[in-house]
Design a protein around this motif. Structure first.
Motif, PDB file in Angstrom:
ATOM      1  N   ALA A 206      13.147  18.762  -4.680  1.00  0.00           N
ATOM      2  CA  ALA A 206      13.296  18.309  -3.298  1.00  0.00           C
ATOM      3  C   ALA A 206      12.186  17.316  -2.940  1.00  0.00           C
ATOM      4  CB  ALA A 206      13.283  19.493  -2.336  1.00  0.00           C
ATOM      5  N   ASP A 207      10.958  17.609  -3.350  1.00  0.00           N
ATOM      6  CA  ASP A 207       9.846  16.689  -3.086  1.00  0.00           C
ATOM      7  C   ASP A 207      10.054  15.362  -3.807  1.00  0.00           C
ATOM      8  OD1 ASP A 207       8.633  18.572  -1.477  1.00  0.00           O
ATOM      9  OD2 ASP A 207       7.117  19.160  -2.978  1.00  0.00           O
ATOM     10  N   LEU A 208      10.507  15.423  -5.037  1.00  0.00           N
ATOM     11  CA  LEU A 208      10.744  14.200  -5.803  1.00  0.00           C
ATOM     12  C   LEU A 208      11.894  13.378  -5.208  1.00  0.00           C
ATOM     13  CD1 LEU A 208      10.182  15.475  -9.441  1.00  0.00           C
ATOM     14  CD2 LEU A 208       8.711  13.948  -8.112  1.00  0.00           C
ATOM     15  N   ARG A 209      12.935  14.062  -4.702  1.00  0.00           N
ATOM     16  CA  ARG A 209      14.028  13.346  -4.027  1.00  0.00           C
ATOM     17  C   ARG A 209      13.502  12.638  -2.782  1.00  0.00           C
ATOM     18  NH1 ARG A 209      17.342  17.396  -5.955  1.00  0.00           N
ATOM     19  NH2 ARG A 209      16.901  18.799  -4.238  1.00  0.00           N
ATOM     20  N   MET A 210      12.661  13.332  -2.029  1.00  0.00           N
ATOM     21  CA  MET A 210      12.081  12.731  -0.826  1.00  0.00           C
ATOM     22  C   MET A 210      11.213  11.523  -1.195  1.00  0.00           C
ATOM     23  SD  MET A 210      11.824  12.650   2.439  1.00  0.00           S
ATOM     24  CE  MET A 210      12.353  14.209   3.089  1.00  0.00           C
ATOM     25  N   ASP A 211      10.412  11.675  -2.239  1.00  0.00           N
ATOM     26  CA  ASP A 211       9.587  10.556  -2.693  1.00  0.00           C
ATOM     27  C   ASP A 211      10.449   9.380  -3.147  1.00  0.00           C
ATOM     28  OD1 ASP A 211       7.112  11.687  -2.126  1.00  0.00           O
ATOM     29  OD2 ASP A 211       6.933  12.615  -4.109  1.00  0.00           O
TER      30      ASP A 211
ATOM     31  N   TRP B  85      11.557   7.635   0.005  1.00  0.00           N
ATOM     32  CA  TRP B  85      10.419   6.894   0.561  1.00  0.00           C
ATOM     33  C   TRP B  85      10.141   5.642  -0.273  1.00  0.00           C
ATOM     34  CZ3 TRP B  85       7.562   7.329   4.931  1.00  0.00           C
ATOM     35  CH2 TRP B  85       7.738   8.486   5.694  1.00  0.00           C
ATOM     36  N   LEU B  86      10.199   5.786  -1.592  1.00  0.00           N
ATOM     37  CA  LEU B  86       9.937   4.664  -2.480  1.00  0.00           C
ATOM     38  C   LEU B  86      10.985   3.566  -2.301  1.00  0.00           C
ATOM     39  CD1 LEU B  86       8.129   3.486  -4.672  1.00  0.00           C
ATOM     40  CD2 LEU B  86       9.564   4.650  -6.370  1.00  0.00           C
TER      41      LEU B  86
ATOM     42  N   GLU C 222       0.835  -1.206   0.000  1.00  0.00           N
ATOM     43  CA  GLU C 222       0.000   0.000   0.000  1.00  0.00           C
ATOM     44  C   GLU C 222       0.868   1.253   0.000  1.00  0.00           C
ATOM     45  OE1 GLU C 222      -3.537   2.181   2.557  1.00  0.00           O
ATOM     46  OE2 GLU C 222      -2.558   0.413   3.392  1.00  0.00           O
ATOM     47  N   GLN C 223       1.962   1.238   0.757  1.00  0.00           N
ATOM     48  CA  GLN C 223       2.867   2.387   0.779  1.00  0.00           C
ATOM     49  C   GLN C 223       3.514   2.606  -0.589  1.00  0.00           C
ATOM     50  OE1 GLN C 223       3.264   4.570   3.289  1.00  0.00           O
ATOM     51  NE2 GLN C 223       1.597   3.440   4.231  1.00  0.00           N
ATOM     52  N   VAL C 224       3.941   1.539  -1.236  1.00  0.00           N
ATOM     53  CA  VAL C 224       4.534   1.645  -2.573  1.00  0.00           C
ATOM     54  C   VAL C 224       3.518   2.273  -3.530  1.00  0.00           C
ATOM     55  CG1 VAL C 224       5.360   0.325  -4.578  1.00  0.00           C
ATOM     56  CG2 VAL C 224       6.177  -0.244  -2.275  1.00  0.00           C
ATOM     57  N   ALA C 225       2.275   1.826  -3.468  1.00  0.00           N
ATOM     58  CA  ALA C 225       1.237   2.360  -4.357  1.00  0.00           C
ATOM     59  C   ALA C 225       0.971   3.842  -4.083  1.00  0.00           C
ATOM     60  CB  ALA C 225      -0.044   1.551  -4.202  1.00  0.00           C
TER      61      ALA C 225
END
Length: 149
Positions: free
Chosen positions: A78-83, A86-87, A53-56
């Protein structure tokens, strides 16, 4: 939504191995005499369902941020790096839970072996005695005594 109700990529495999749907497995695991294998498999399945679910969620967030209709001024490296971080963490967790569940299911005996109770059969023991015309037992005892000397 309960973790029991969340779909998981391994639900079909669990059904194949245990012979009942996942919802029934959760009912079995709640029983006081629950099998340790069922309990462990469902724990791993629950962790796996959450990781998937987290991956999705992360995937959907990245897709939304990168949608063609989005304003390019809203993009944030920066948001994309954080994502991305997380991914990577979510994928690592998912892969670990999937491998652990796979290892557990590989060690399970086949379903047909679990379903059948063990059968005990009476075995017949056959001994071969010397023919009645053979030398009496006392003759063998005498031979054994002479060999010990």
């Amino acid at each position: 939504m309960s973790i029991r109700d969340k779909p998981c990529t391994q639900d079909t495999r669990l059904h194949e191995v245990f012979g009942v749907p996942v919802t029934d497995l959760y009912a079995q695991a709640a029983a006081p005499d629950a099998s340790a294998a069922v309990t462990r498999a469902l724990e791993l399945r629950s962790f796996l369902a959450l990781a998937e679910e987290q991956v999705a969620r992360i995937r959907d967030r990245v897709h939304e941020a990168m949608a063609p209709e989005r304003d390019m001024d809203e993009l944030s490296a920066a948001d994309l790096r954080m994502d991305t971080q997380w991914l990577e963490a979510a994928l690592s967790a998912r892969d670990g839970y999937r491998a652990a569940l796979d290892d557990l299911l590989h060690t399970m005996p086949p379903l047909h072996a679990q379903a059948r109770p063990a059968r005990f059969t009476q075995q017949t023991v056959t001994t071969t005695l010397p023919p009645a015309s053979a030398a009496p037992v006392s003759a063998y005892v005498g031979v054994a005594r002479s060999r010990r000397r």
